[in-house]
Design a protein around this motif. Structure first.
Motif, PDB file in Angstrom:
ATOM      1  N   VAL A  58      78.341  70.863 -54.870  1.00  0.00           N
ATOM      2  CA  VAL A  58      79.534  70.042 -55.144  1.00  0.00           C
ATOM      3  C   VAL A  58      79.854  69.255 -53.871  1.00  0.00           C
ATOM      4  O   VAL A  58      79.915  69.820 -52.785  1.00  0.00           O
ATOM      5  CB  VAL A  58      80.758  70.900 -55.552  1.00  0.00           C
ATOM      6  N   ILE A  59      80.063  67.944 -54.057  1.00  0.00           N
ATOM      7  CA  ILE A  59      80.232  67.041 -52.912  1.00  0.00           C
ATOM      8  C   ILE A  59      81.525  67.324 -52.141  1.00  0.00           C
ATOM      9  O   ILE A  59      82.596  67.463 -52.736  1.00  0.00           O
ATOM     10  CB  ILE A  59      80.233  65.571 -53.402  1.00  0.00           C
ATOM     11  N   ASN A  60      81.415  67.393 -50.823  1.00  0.00           N
ATOM     12  CA  ASN A  60      82.562  67.554 -49.934  1.00  0.00           C
ATOM     13  C   ASN A  60      83.259  66.186 -49.796  1.00  0.00           C
ATOM     14  O   ASN A  60      82.692  65.245 -49.245  1.00  0.00           O
ATOM     15  CB  ASN A  60      82.051  68.058 -48.575  1.00  0.00           C
ATOM     16  N   PHE A  81      79.565  51.738 -56.270  1.00  0.00           N
ATOM     17  CA  PHE A  81      78.864  52.766 -57.036  1.00  0.00           C
ATOM     18  C   PHE A  81      77.762  53.333 -56.141  1.00  0.00           C
ATOM     19  O   PHE A  81      76.960  52.583 -55.594  1.00  0.00           O
ATOM     20  CB  PHE A  81      78.278  52.141 -58.310  1.00  0.00           C
ATOM     21  N   ARG A  83      75.136  56.928 -55.289  1.00  0.00           N
ATOM     22  CA  ARG A  83      74.708  58.242 -55.766  1.00  0.00           C
ATOM     23  C   ARG A  83      73.742  58.877 -54.781  1.00  0.00           C
ATOM     24  O   ARG A  83      73.237  58.230 -53.869  1.00  0.00           O
ATOM     25  CB  ARG A  83      74.102  58.156 -57.164  1.00  0.00           C
ATOM     26  N   PRO A 279      66.942  60.072 -58.531  1.00  0.00           N
ATOM     27  CA  PRO A 279      68.384  60.360 -58.545  1.00  0.00           C
ATOM     28  C   PRO A 279      68.649  61.854 -58.713  1.00  0.00           C
ATOM     29  O   PRO A 279      68.011  62.505 -59.545  1.00  0.00           O
ATOM     30  CB  PRO A 279      68.901  59.557 -59.733  1.00  0.00           C
ATOM     31  N   PRO A 284      76.933  64.194 -60.179  1.00  0.00           N
ATOM     32  CA  PRO A 284      77.360  62.960 -60.844  1.00  0.00           C
ATOM     33  C   PRO A 284      77.589  61.872 -59.790  1.00  0.00           C
ATOM     34  O   PRO A 284      77.970  62.178 -58.663  1.00  0.00           O
ATOM     35  CB  PRO A 284      78.682  63.350 -61.516  1.00  0.00           C
ATOM     36  N   PRO A 285      77.374  60.625 -60.155  1.00  0.00           N
ATOM     37  CA  PRO A 285      77.505  59.556 -59.158  1.00  0.00           C
ATOM     38  C   PRO A 285      78.944  59.337 -58.694  1.00  0.00           C
ATOM     39  O   PRO A 285      79.876  59.886 -59.282  1.00  0.00           O
ATOM     40  CB  PRO A 285      76.979  58.319 -59.895  1.00  0.00           C
ATOM     41  N   LEU A 286      79.102  58.555 -57.657  1.00  0.00           N
ATOM     42  CA  LEU A 286      80.421  58.263 -57.100  1.00  0.00           C
ATOM     43  C   LEU A 286      80.823  56.842 -57.464  1.00  0.00           C
ATOM     44  O   LEU A 286      80.040  55.902 -57.298  1.00  0.00           O
ATOM     45  CB  LEU A 286      80.388  58.403 -55.574  1.00  0.00           C
ATOM     46  N   GLU A 287      82.029  56.712 -57.963  1.00  0.00           N
ATOM     47  CA  GLU A 287      82.603  55.386 -58.147  1.00  0.00           C
ATOM     48  C   GLU A 287      83.710  55.272 -57.118  1.00  0.00           C
ATOM     49  O   GLU A 287      84.716  55.984 -57.193  1.00  0.00           O
ATOM     50  CB  GLU A 287      83.176  55.247 -59.563  1.00  0.00           C
TER      51      GLU A 287
END
Ligand SMILES: [Zn+2]
Lengths: 496, 96
Positions: A58-60, A81, A83, A279, A284-287
């Motif tokens: 999980v992204i910090n 956008f 990732r 990928p 999940p990618p970042l917006e």
């Protein structure tokens, strides 16, 4: 190195890749502590950073913020956008068989950093700033190797420059400036010796005036600022000599041999450079909303160049003083906190770049670690200003303050160091000194005026340095002039 | 799409797997069959479908920067075939 011939016939092309560990509290994708330096091996690891099957990263959020903040400070565009991607390779320092990194959609791209080197200012373009995870650490034991995974998963920011640097000095200036900014932002310690900042350079030469790119040589294992400069100087010379002889430079990866002071070809790691990026399906990618970017931009501190300009404009400092004081954020803060309490900027600047820097160098301390606070220094300078102590005493008191951390006022009161400004007492001491040194007085009267300084010294000595020097000077010159007149009166009397 | 023998060797090298000559021939067949199977996807008309790297409707899944306790080292090393001084012990790694 100096005896070698210059490389004026070639244009040097240098690009740099810098990895900086982010000073977050936890790792990139798990909750393990990120300040792993010096920790016992494998005590700061969990199933995620050990790459156990079935775990999810999980992204910090803070790491993403630090990277965006760095991108903004480096004048980058921030992706809307972005990732993560898997970089696949097999090596024992990599638990999962892949490193989570970024590939085609980095967080930041197309920036620049202004540097000063060789007496000119230029912009080095930044290709990209992206976020990834660090790997474990290997210890080679001869017949086997040991692995410590504490560093595995520590957030790592990669900053890639365009090949815009043209000399070792420019590369050094770029690296220094970059570290300064990372420290100002508080995103990384930039400590190369501790591995918190690592640097790879690539360098090629081409005949001056041509556009074709020469063969790039990559240099790794650069763990100090000095070694970056030395390695580049060495490698530029090495390539120039090969080209001079009509030879061709081989495309290799080099390391810097600190002991032999030369670059050496490194055996390529035992995997092919075929990373098969794709990928990262687990993330999940970042917006990245423009509101978030604006929020981060609002948190940007004043950067070194802007601070330096302001110090010149606001405090009337010389560019040199302003540069020295703005080099580190802590020093700049110290200066401004002190000036707020003692508004003579030039005096404060001199004390910081003189007495304070000397102490920091001698004791290997940072400005926040020495025992004299900005308030303490201002207190001392105010005592001098009020005439309570003279400058000599101030220096003695300062040393005492460095040792004990006590205030100037307390030290002066306790040790009876207050300046002696009582005219009657001083005049009595001056009389005593004159009476005790008739020979020197005669020399003065005979025209040897430098003796006056010696006599001042005697008065200072008699008062343990506490006498107010202006008052001593005044009293002494009055008395000596009176003696002079007396002597001349006597002379004219005998002529009558 | 048929993989060449060299491609099989390259893949084995990347995966750090040693293959016998018989295995190379075997995997050349098997891997090619897998690729051919996946190749069916190429026949789907995707002209109206935007490319994507994820099928999940999720974005911006992040956590606050808060440290949590790590594993006890006995647990960390429990399944390691070999360990020494708190480290994983592995075969010699040659570097420069
Ligand atoms: Zn972890």
């Amino acid at each position: 190195m100096d005896s070698r011939k210059p490389t004026g016939d070639y244009e040097v092309i240098i690009g740099m890749e810098v990895h900086a560990q982010l000073d977050t509290k936890s790792k990139m994708f798990c909750g393990c502590r990120a300040d792993v330096f010096g920790a016992e091996p494998n005590t700061l690891v969990c199933p995620v950073c050990l790459g156990m099957p079935g775990v999810l990263p999980v992204i910090n959020r803070r790491a993403v913020e630090c990277t965006i903040m760095t991108g903004l400070a480096l004048n980058c565009s921030i992706a809307e956008f972005s990732r993560f991607a898997r970089k696949n390779y097999n090596y024992p320092d990599l638990v999962k068989g892949y490193q989570i990194s970024q590939y085609e959609l980095p967080l930041c791209h197309n920036g620049w950093l202004e540097i000063e080197a060789d007496d000119t200012t230029k912009r080095v373009r930044i290709e990209r700033v992206h976020l990834e995870e660090d790997t474990g650490k290997l210890f080679h034991m001869g017949t086997y190797s040991l692995v410590d995974y504490n560093r595995s998963g520590v957030p790592l920011m990669e900053i890639v420059s365009e090949p815009d640097m043209r000399s070792a000095a420019e590369a050094y200036a770029y690296l220094t400036k970059l570290r300064q900014i990372l420290r100002y932002l508080g995103v990384s310690s930039g400590d190369m010796e501790k591995g918190a900042m690592r640097c790879e350079v690539n360098v090629s030469l081409r005949p001056a005036g041509t556009e074709t790119l020469g063969t790039k040589v990559e240099i790794k294992n650069l763990n100090s600022f000095r070694s970056v400069k030395m390695a580049l100087e060495y490698e530029i010379q090495r390539q120039a000599e090969i080209l001079d002889k009509g030879g061709t430079v081989e495309q290799v990866t080099m390391g810097w041999d600190e002991e032999r002071q030369r670059t050496v070809v490194q055996r390529s790691k035992e995997f092919a450079h075929d990373y098969r990026y794709f990928p990262e399906p687990d993330l999940p990618p970042l917006e990245i909303s423009r509101e978030w970017v604006a929020e981060i931009r609002a948190q940007l501190p004043e950067l070194p160049d802007a601070k330096c300009d302001r110090f010149v404009a606001q405090y009337g400092l010389s560019v040199y003083d302003a540069t020295v004081l703005s080099a580190e954020r802590e020093v700049a803060d110290y200066f401004e906190n002190c000036v707020a309490l003692y508004p003579q900027a030039k005096t404060v600047a001199n004390w910081i770049s003189g007495e304070i820097f000397r102490r920091m160098n001698e004791a290997g301390l940072s400005i926040t670690e020495i025992k004299v606070t900005p308030q303490g220094l201002a207190g001392l300078l105010n005592l001098v200003e009020k005439g309570a102590i003279n400058l000599n005493t101030a220096r003695r008191v300062f040393i005492e303050m460095l040792e004990s951390g006590r205030s100037a006022e307390a030290i002066v009161a306790e040790q009876g160091l207050a300046q002696m400004s009582d005219i009657e007492t001083l005049e009595r001491i001056v009389d005593e000194v004159l009476a005790a040194n008739p020979d020197q007085v005669q020399q003065y009267l005979a025209g040897k005026e430098t003796v006056a300084r010696w006599l001042v010294g005697q008065v200072m000595k008699a008062t343990q340095g506490k006498a107010n020097p202006q008052l001593v000077n005044k009293s002494l010159s009055e008395k000596l002039q009176a003696l002079q007149r007396l002597r001349e009166d006597k002379k004219s009397a005998t002529h009558l | 799409m048929k993989l060449t023998r060299e491609e099989v060797e390259h893949i084995a090298e990347l995966a750090k797997i040693g293959l016998t000559e018989e295995e190379k021939a075997l995997f050349q067949e098997q891997l090619s069959a897998i690729l051919e199977y996946a190749e069916m996807l190429q026949r789907v008309d995707t002209s109206a479908i935007p490319p994507t790297a994820t099928v999940l409707p999720l974005r911006n899944v992040m956590r606050p920067d808060e440290p949590h306790p790590s594993l006890p080292r006995e647990d960390v090393l429990a399944n390691a075939p070999q360990s020494e001084d708190g480290c994983f012990r592995v075969k010699v790694i040659l570097e420069s």
